[in-house]
Write a protein that holds these residues in place. Sequence first.
Motif, PDB file in Angstrom:
ATOM      1  N   GLN A 202       0.808  -1.220   0.000  1.00 35.37           N
ATOM      2  CA  GLN A 202       0.000   0.000   0.000  1.00 35.37           C
ATOM      3  C   GLN A 202       0.842   1.271   0.000  1.00 35.37           C
ATOM      4  O   GLN A 202       0.361   2.330  -0.382  1.00 35.37           O
ATOM      5  N   GLN A 203       2.086   1.154   0.447  1.00 33.59           N
ATOM      6  CA  GLN A 203       2.872   2.356   0.719  1.00 33.59           C
ATOM      7  C   GLN A 203       3.114   3.211  -0.538  1.00 33.59           C
ATOM      8  O   GLN A 203       2.958   4.435  -0.518  1.00 33.59           O
ATOM      9  N   GLY A 204       3.492   2.561  -1.625  1.00 36.66           N
ATOM     10  CA  GLY A 204       3.766   3.312  -2.858  1.00 36.66           C
ATOM     11  C   GLY A 204       2.540   4.036  -3.379  1.00 36.66           C
ATOM     12  O   GLY A 204       2.622   5.204  -3.785  1.00 36.66           O
ATOM     13  N   VAL A 205       1.395   3.369  -3.338  1.00 36.89           N
ATOM     14  CA  VAL A 205       0.140   3.980  -3.810  1.00 36.89           C
ATOM     15  C   VAL A 205      -0.234   5.155  -2.927  1.00 36.89           C
ATOM     16  O   VAL A 205      -0.669   6.210  -3.406  1.00 36.89           O
ATOM     17  N   ALA A 206      -0.054   4.989  -1.606  1.00 42.59           N
ATOM     18  CA  ALA A 206      -0.418   6.060  -0.666  1.00 42.59           C
ATOM     19  C   ALA A 206       0.406   7.313  -0.928  1.00 42.59           C
ATOM     20  O   ALA A 206      -0.121   8.431  -0.914  1.00 42.59           O
ATOM     21  N   VAL A 207       1.707   7.148  -1.180  1.00 42.42           N
ATOM     22  CA  VAL A 207       2.577   8.298  -1.446  1.00 42.42           C
ATOM     23  C   VAL A 207       2.227   8.938  -2.785  1.00 42.42           C
ATOM     24  O   VAL A 207       2.185  10.173  -2.914  1.00 42.42           O
ATOM     25  N   ALA A 208       1.942   8.106  -3.784  1.00 47.24           N
ATOM     26  CA  ALA A 208       1.645   8.617  -5.125  1.00 47.24           C
ATOM     27  C   ALA A 208       0.386   9.478  -5.145  1.00 47.24           C
ATOM     28  O   ALA A 208       0.278  10.415  -5.945  1.00 47.24           O
ATOM     29  N   HIS A 209      -0.568   9.176  -4.270  1.00 50.91           N
ATOM     30  CA  HIS A 209      -1.833   9.925  -4.251  1.00 50.91           C
ATOM     31  C   HIS A 209      -1.878  10.973  -3.140  1.00 50.91           C
ATOM     32  O   HIS A 209      -2.952  11.470  -2.800  1.00 50.91           O
ATOM     33  N   CYS A 210      -0.713  11.310  -2.583  1.00 57.59           N
ATOM     34  CA  CYS A 210      -0.678  12.253  -1.457  1.00 57.59           C
ATOM     35  C   CYS A 210      -0.386  13.661  -1.950  1.00 57.59           C
ATOM     36  O   CYS A 210       0.508  13.879  -2.778  1.00 57.59           O
ATOM     37  N   LYS A 211      -1.126  14.630  -1.434  1.00 55.14           N
ATOM     38  CA  LYS A 211      -0.934  16.025  -1.846  1.00 55.14           C
ATOM     39  C   LYS A 211       0.186  16.724  -1.066  1.00 55.14           C
ATOM     40  O   LYS A 211       0.510  17.869  -1.344  1.00 55.14           O
ATOM     41  N   LEU A 212       0.779  16.041  -0.094  1.00 55.95           N
ATOM     42  CA  LEU A 212       1.886  16.618   0.671  1.00 55.95           C
ATOM     43  C   LEU A 212       3.145  16.704  -0.189  1.00 55.95           C
ATOM     44  O   LEU A 212       3.286  15.995  -1.190  1.00 55.95           O
ATOM     45  N   GLU A 213       4.075  17.565   0.202  1.00 53.98           N
ATOM     46  CA  GLU A 213       5.379  17.633  -0.454  1.00 53.98           C
ATOM     47  C   GLU A 213       5.986  16.221  -0.418  1.00 53.98           C
ATOM     48  O   GLU A 213       5.869  15.525   0.599  1.00 53.98           O
TER      49      GLU A 213
END
Length: 837
Positions: free
Chosen positions: A467-478
């Motif tokens: 899940q980690q890669g998907v979570a980062v890819a869809h995150c609006k944070l820097e």
Amino acid sequence: MVFPGQDTGVEPFLQKLSTCPSMEVHETRPQAHANAEEEKAGGKKQKAENETHEAEQAQKKAKPEKEDKDNGQQNGKSAAEIAKEFEQFCKATSQHLSIKQMREILEANGQDHSGSDDAVVPRCQDMMFYGALEKCPSCDNTLECTGDNYVCTGAFSEWSSCTYSTRDPVRREEPVKLPDSVRESSAFELIKNHQEQGNFPRRNLNPTGKPFTGMLICLSGRLSRTHHYWRTKIEEHGGKFANSVLGATCLVVSPAERERGGSSKVVEAMERGIPVVREAWLSDSIEKQEAQPLEAYDVVSDLSVEGKGIPWDKQDPSEEALESISAEIKLYGKRGVYKDSKLQEQGGKIFEKDGILYNCAFSICDQGRGVNDYCILQLIIVPENQLHLYYKKGRVGDDPRAEERVEEWQNVDAAVKEFVRLFEELTGNEFEPWERERKFQKKLLKLYPIDMDDGVDVRYGGLGLRQQGVAVAHCKLEPLVANFMKVLCSQEIYRYAMMEMGLDSPDLPMGMLSNIHLKRCEEVLLNFIETVKSIKEMEIKAKATWSDFSQRWFTLLHSTRPFIFRDHREIADHAAAALETVRDITVASHLVGDLTGSTLDDPLFDRYKKLGCSISPLEKDTDDYRMILKYLEKTYEPVKVGEISYGVSVDNIFAVEPSACPSHDEMKKLPSKVLLWCGTRSSNLMRHLNKGFLPAICSLPVPGYMFGRAIVCSDAAAEAARYGFTAVDRPEGFLVLAVVSLGDQVTEYKNPPEETKSLEEKQLGVKGLGRKKPDENEHTVWEDDVKVPCGHLIPSEYKDSPLEYNEYCVYDPKQVSIRFLVGVKYEERDVEMDTAE
């Protein structure tokens, strides 16, 4: 005392038995022996003659010498001769004393006369031959011979069985008292004659270097050494060699045996439930002079349908760690349906009635009895109102031997009644007072409830690897901040932390404990610390107190590797720091929640907002970044693990502003500000950013705790790195930089204070002076008059200090503001630090 002309051994009495017509043997034997004697009356004389011949042979071998303890001589007899004499004594008393008479003898001498016949006979024989045992010096209960030592059968408290053991117990010097029923028996002369020899002999139990005593060991297949070699070693170290698996203690094979499909011996051993172990079990047992746990060397039990079935507390720590990291969490919190019930797959939920969730987990660690069990008890309702009661009790990792059942109930009231009955049977307490008011009194050998909170253990609810890669890819944070949040919200850092502390049971939600349960743990710890202040370290009672605490502790915080605490350093590392980490992981569990579903809706940004902390990466060309690198480089020393040294490389530096910490404006007004390093596990970081630093949980005479319940920082990055570096297979970590106001008055200590309560009450700044310090000529000043002690580490004038580096302590969280997180990677290297971009 020995009188002139008197017989002095068992053997002469056996001769008398064979020629004394007045002795009616059947009257003093147990009924079963008496009937057999009537049938074999004709053979009685021959049997007595055989016994006499054996005794005479033993007597001829005896070589009276002066007592020589160095050579194992007692009253002119060797340990082997005494053991042979005891064997003859046991044979005779078994034939001529009834079980009832043996119980009477034990009772007359104030010894334990309860238990099975099999327990009473050796207990009585030991007393008659070697003398009556004194009570346990730890708890004043009864000692029992196990074959290789004497152990206490009593309890030190309702939490713990006594763990006292010895090979050389204290015995009474006076003769054994014999009741009238024995004085009239044929065995009276034997016992009287033995006692009149003089002092009781000393029993020599399983001498050191004999780890295989009492074991029958079978070998199979091609081993690294020949079968003849191992047979010699087995017999040399007290064991017996067996050609057949039948009756064997274990079967020793090559690890390659399973790849070959297994020999007929292996198949037979598996069918008979005989352990099949690696050859290393033999060599390790000999090397450590103690038989190692067979389960830890198992070769084939994972081939069975039920799985490996080796309790985690019996496995090699490295093997247990691999299982732990990948194990699926079976119970995540108060509303979690236990995985093995299979009912969550049918939409099952924990049954709730009148505000009570019928879901309980229990634990018991009783090292005197060798018990380290957990238990799960749940009422689970599935769609269409089918109610099931689930029960499981066993040892972590040993599912094949666990007691487990799922029962369907049609009547709700009857199911609740059965649940309550089981709770009371397991704990000895009523259910409703516990569930509604948390009223509970621990009972001896009963389980204690693990009070789960209503939430999701982060080891279950955190982000999985996929899940980690998907979570980062869809995150609006820097991106760098998103990656940082990914670390804080992943299962990994929490699983590793729990595994390293041995609190990694997948069957219990150790990352979702209630505040009440954590408070109980804290009270037990603080009470113990106060208790040990008044006892002498080497006293037997002191050892019992440490043992009692250990069993209490690992009942409250169930461990896959329980042990007996021995010193304050172990208390600091494995109790105080462990409790602080479990507390912080519980906070992280509540913040992270359940991320097992889709990650497309940006869960990292949502958790970032819940965190209540501004996080932004520092640009590498800024003054602050360069200042921190310089501070780190000068005050860092390699972390040593064995012979290997680990340096650090800097990945990223984040500027942080936790809302729970004093603001920049508030800190500006405070005096004596210093920028200091703080060590922390990655698993504790989310709680620090969310709620700020908390003072240490207790006061102990070791670094980190010796100045009481304080927030402890250091001017050496090397000190902080020790806390951040937990394992070579977890090289990533974080060092915290915080601005600390030491107040108007700073007290310096070169030795630990005798008491710390006054420091906590006055809340003055404290500086513990270490053996190393930053060179004061290189100190600088940062913004807002904050001192930065960034000099190279040099020897101080306090060479005898218990601290290696300086420690700075404050007692009020409002005097500490976290400013920077330094993301580092620990690497084996020759140079101390790598700051290359």
